[in-house]
Design a protein around this motif. Structure first.
Motif, PDB file in Angstrom:
ATOM      1  N   LYS A  82      54.119 -31.019  -7.658  1.00 47.63           N
ATOM      2  CA  LYS A  82      54.209 -32.344  -7.029  1.00 47.63           C
ATOM      3  C   LYS A  82      54.665 -33.393  -8.046  1.00 47.63           C
ATOM      4  N   GLU A  83      54.118 -33.336  -9.246  1.00 44.41           N
ATOM      5  CA  GLU A  83      54.489 -34.320 -10.268  1.00 44.41           C
ATOM      6  C   GLU A  83      55.889 -34.076 -10.801  1.00 44.41           C
ATOM      7  N   PHE A  84      56.331 -32.820 -10.884  1.00 41.81           N
ATOM      8  CA  PHE A  84      57.720 -32.553 -11.253  1.00 41.81           C
ATOM      9  C   PHE A  84      58.659 -33.169 -10.230  1.00 41.81           C
ATOM     10  N   ALA A  85      58.353 -32.968  -8.945  1.00 39.92           N
ATOM     11  CA  ALA A  85      59.194 -33.532  -7.880  1.00 39.92           C
ATOM     12  C   ALA A  85      59.210 -35.059  -7.962  1.00 39.92           C
ATOM     13  N   TYR A  86      58.059 -35.656  -8.204  1.00 38.69           N
ATOM     14  CA  TYR A  86      57.988 -37.113  -8.330  1.00 38.69           C
ATOM     15  C   TYR A  86      58.851 -37.593  -9.496  1.00 38.69           C
ATOM     16  N   LEU A  87      58.680 -36.980 -10.662  1.00 39.60           N
ATOM     17  CA  LEU A  87      59.448 -37.424 -11.829  1.00 39.60           C
ATOM     18  C   LEU A  87      60.946 -37.221 -11.631  1.00 39.60           C
ATOM     19  N   LEU A  88      61.330 -36.131 -11.008  1.00 37.36           N
ATOM     20  CA  LEU A  88      62.754 -35.906 -10.766  1.00 37.36           C
ATOM     21  C   LEU A  88      63.348 -37.005  -9.894  1.00 37.36           C
ATOM     22  N   SER A  89      62.539 -37.598  -9.059  1.00 37.99           N
ATOM     23  CA  SER A  89      63.001 -38.700  -8.197  1.00 37.99           C
ATOM     24  C   SER A  89      62.852 -40.069  -8.850  1.00 37.99           C
ATOM     25  N   HIS A  90      62.135 -40.137  -9.961  1.00 42.24           N
ATOM     26  CA  HIS A  90      61.848 -41.428 -10.608  1.00 42.24           C
ATOM     27  C   HIS A  90      62.077 -41.367 -12.123  1.00 42.24           C
ATOM     28  N   LEU A  91      63.059 -40.594 -12.536  1.00 40.19           N
ATOM     29  CA  LEU A  91      63.303 -40.423 -13.975  1.00 40.19           C
ATOM     30  C   LEU A  91      63.568 -41.743 -14.688  1.00 40.19           C
ATOM     31  N   SER A  92      64.372 -42.588 -14.097  1.00 40.79           N
ATOM     32  CA  SER A  92      64.737 -43.828 -14.790  1.00 40.79           C
ATOM     33  C   SER A  92      63.526 -44.731 -15.017  1.00 40.79           C
ATOM     34  N   ALA A  93      62.551 -44.661 -14.140  1.00 41.71           N
ATOM     35  CA  ALA A  93      61.363 -45.499 -14.290  1.00 41.71           C
ATOM     36  C   ALA A  93      60.464 -45.025 -15.428  1.00 41.71           C
ATOM     37  N   TRP A  94      60.519 -43.736 -15.755  1.00 39.79           N
ATOM     38  CA  TRP A  94      59.597 -43.168 -16.739  1.00 39.79           C
ATOM     39  C   TRP A  94      60.276 -42.638 -18.001  1.00 39.79           C
ATOM     40  N   GLU A  95      61.594 -42.516 -18.006  1.00 42.10           N
ATOM     41  CA  GLU A  95      62.276 -41.831 -19.106  1.00 42.10           C
ATOM     42  C   GLU A  95      61.941 -42.411 -20.480  1.00 42.10           C
ATOM     43  N   GLU A  96      62.072 -43.694 -20.642  1.00 37.08           N
ATOM     44  CA  GLU A  96      61.853 -44.285 -21.966  1.00 37.08           C
ATOM     45  C   GLU A  96      60.429 -44.060 -22.458  1.00 37.08           C
ATOM     46  N   GLU A  97      59.462 -44.287 -21.604  1.00 39.68           N
ATOM     47  CA  GLU A  97      58.068 -44.114 -22.024  1.00 39.68           C
ATOM     48  C   GLU A  97      57.740 -42.655 -22.328  1.00 39.68           C
ATOM     49  N   PHE A  98      58.264 -41.737 -21.523  1.00 43.64           N
ATOM     50  CA  PHE A  98      58.013 -40.323 -21.782  1.00 43.64           C
ATOM     51  C   PHE A  98      58.675 -39.892 -23.087  1.00 43.64           C
ATOM     52  N   LEU A  99      59.895 -40.332 -23.338  1.00 48.22           N
ATOM     53  CA  LEU A  99      60.569 -39.941 -24.578  1.00 48.22           C
ATOM     54  C   LEU A  99      59.880 -40.546 -25.797  1.00 48.22           C
ATOM     55  N   GLN A 100      59.413 -41.762 -25.667  1.00 51.04           N
ATOM     56  CA  GLN A 100      58.670 -42.380 -26.778  1.00 51.04           C
ATOM     57  C   GLN A 100      57.389 -41.593 -27.058  1.00 51.04           C
ATOM     58  N   ALA A 101      56.677 -41.227 -26.019  1.00 43.62           N
ATOM     59  CA  ALA A 101      55.454 -40.439 -26.196  1.00 43.62           C
ATOM     60  C   ALA A 101      55.773 -39.048 -26.739  1.00 43.62           C
ATOM     61  N   LEU A 102      56.892 -38.486 -26.316  1.00 39.38           N
ATOM     62  CA  LEU A 102      57.284 -37.174 -26.813  1.00 39.38           C
ATOM     63  C   LEU A 102      57.633 -37.231 -28.299  1.00 39.38           C
ATOM     64  N   GLU A 103      58.257 -38.303 -28.728  1.00 37.99           N
ATOM     65  CA  GLU A 103      58.507 -38.491 -30.164  1.00 37.99           C
ATOM     66  C   GLU A 103      57.188 -38.443 -30.924  1.00 37.99           C
ATOM     67  N   CYS A 104      56.182 -39.107 -30.405  1.00 33.99           N
ATOM     68  CA  CYS A 104      54.858 -39.110 -31.037  1.00 33.99           C
ATOM     69  C   CYS A 104      54.229 -37.722 -31.001  1.00 33.99           C
ATOM     70  N   PHE A 105      54.407 -37.029 -29.903  1.00 32.88           N
ATOM     71  CA  PHE A 105      53.910 -35.659 -29.780  1.00 32.88           C
ATOM     72  C   PHE A 105      54.492 -34.796 -30.895  1.00 32.88           C
ATOM     73  N   PHE A 106      55.789 -34.941 -31.152  1.00 30.26           N
ATOM     74  CA  PHE A 106      56.438 -34.149 -32.195  1.00 30.26           C
ATOM     75  C   PHE A 106      55.962 -34.525 -33.597  1.00 30.26           C
ATOM     76  N   TRP A 107      55.515 -35.754 -33.799  1.00 31.80           N
ATOM     77  CA  TRP A 107      54.955 -36.116 -35.107  1.00 31.80           C
ATOM     78  C   TRP A 107      53.726 -35.250 -35.391  1.00 31.80           C
ATOM     79  N   ASN A 108      52.928 -35.037 -34.358  1.00 31.27           N
ATOM     80  CA  ASN A 108      51.705 -34.253 -34.519  1.00 31.27           C
ATOM     81  C   ASN A 108      51.935 -32.756 -34.411  1.00 31.27           C
ATOM     82  N   TYR A 109      52.933 -32.364 -33.631  1.00 32.07           N
ATOM     83  CA  TYR A 109      53.188 -30.948 -33.368  1.00 32.07           C
ATOM     84  C   TYR A 109      54.671 -30.631 -33.560  1.00 32.07           C
TER      85      TYR A 109
END
Length: 159
Positions: A82-109
């Motif tokens: 359900k959340e994959f389907a939601y994000l696929l329909s709303h990528l532009s609304a979440w892309e920047e925040e998810f990528l910023q958080a993913l950058e932080c994720f990679f700092w730790n992992y």
């Protein structure tokens, strides 16, 4: 500091979507965001790409189930789907925040970069090879997430 950025995104997403994901489940969800970007990079999520999303949701549901209860597994799998389907329909609304958080994720992992990258490539190649749009999106993600050549190579055990 990196954990705070991921936690802030988790809280914001949970408030917006009212998901049942705990923070660990959300962090795994976050790690697969580039795969969703690849699936949608040409503007169409085709059947093969959605099948990969379904398989990914199944795997995530399996990895986080706490018992052998099939209902628990199915509920978590459905939540991821359900959340994959939601994000696929709303990528532009979440892309920047998810990528910023993913950058932080990679700092730790940092070791997770290879797995995340290979999963994104798998989604890109899901139907008819890698398109120009998918190639361009992957190049952008490599620059943005500071992926290097080693992250783009196949896993040794897959050779």
């Amino acid at each position: 500091m990196p954990e705070a950025i991921i936690l802030n995104l988790y809280e914001k997403y949970k408030k917006n979507r009212r998901t049942s994901f705990n923070q660990e489940q959300f962090t795994s969800f976050l790690a697969f965001f580039p795969a969703l970007l690849m699936a949608a990079s040409d503007g169409i999520v085709d059947r093969e790409e959605w099948d990969y999303c379904r398989k990914l949701a199944f795997g995530l549901g399996d990895s986080f189930r706490e018992t052998d209860d099939p209902e628990q597994h199915e509920a978590l799998t459905q939540a991821y789907r359900k959340e994959f389907a939601y994000l696929l329909s709303h990528l532009s609304a979440w892309e920047e925040e998810f990528l910023q958080a993913l950058e932080c994720f990679f700092w730790n992992y940092p070791y997770a970069k290879k797995f995340v990258t290979q999963t994104a490539y798998l989604f890109a190649d899901a139907s008819n090879g890698i398109s120009v749009e998918e190639h361009n999106k992957m190049a952008y993600l490599c620059r943005r997430l500071q992926l290097d050549v080693a992250d783009l190579q196949a896993f040794d055990e897959l050779l």
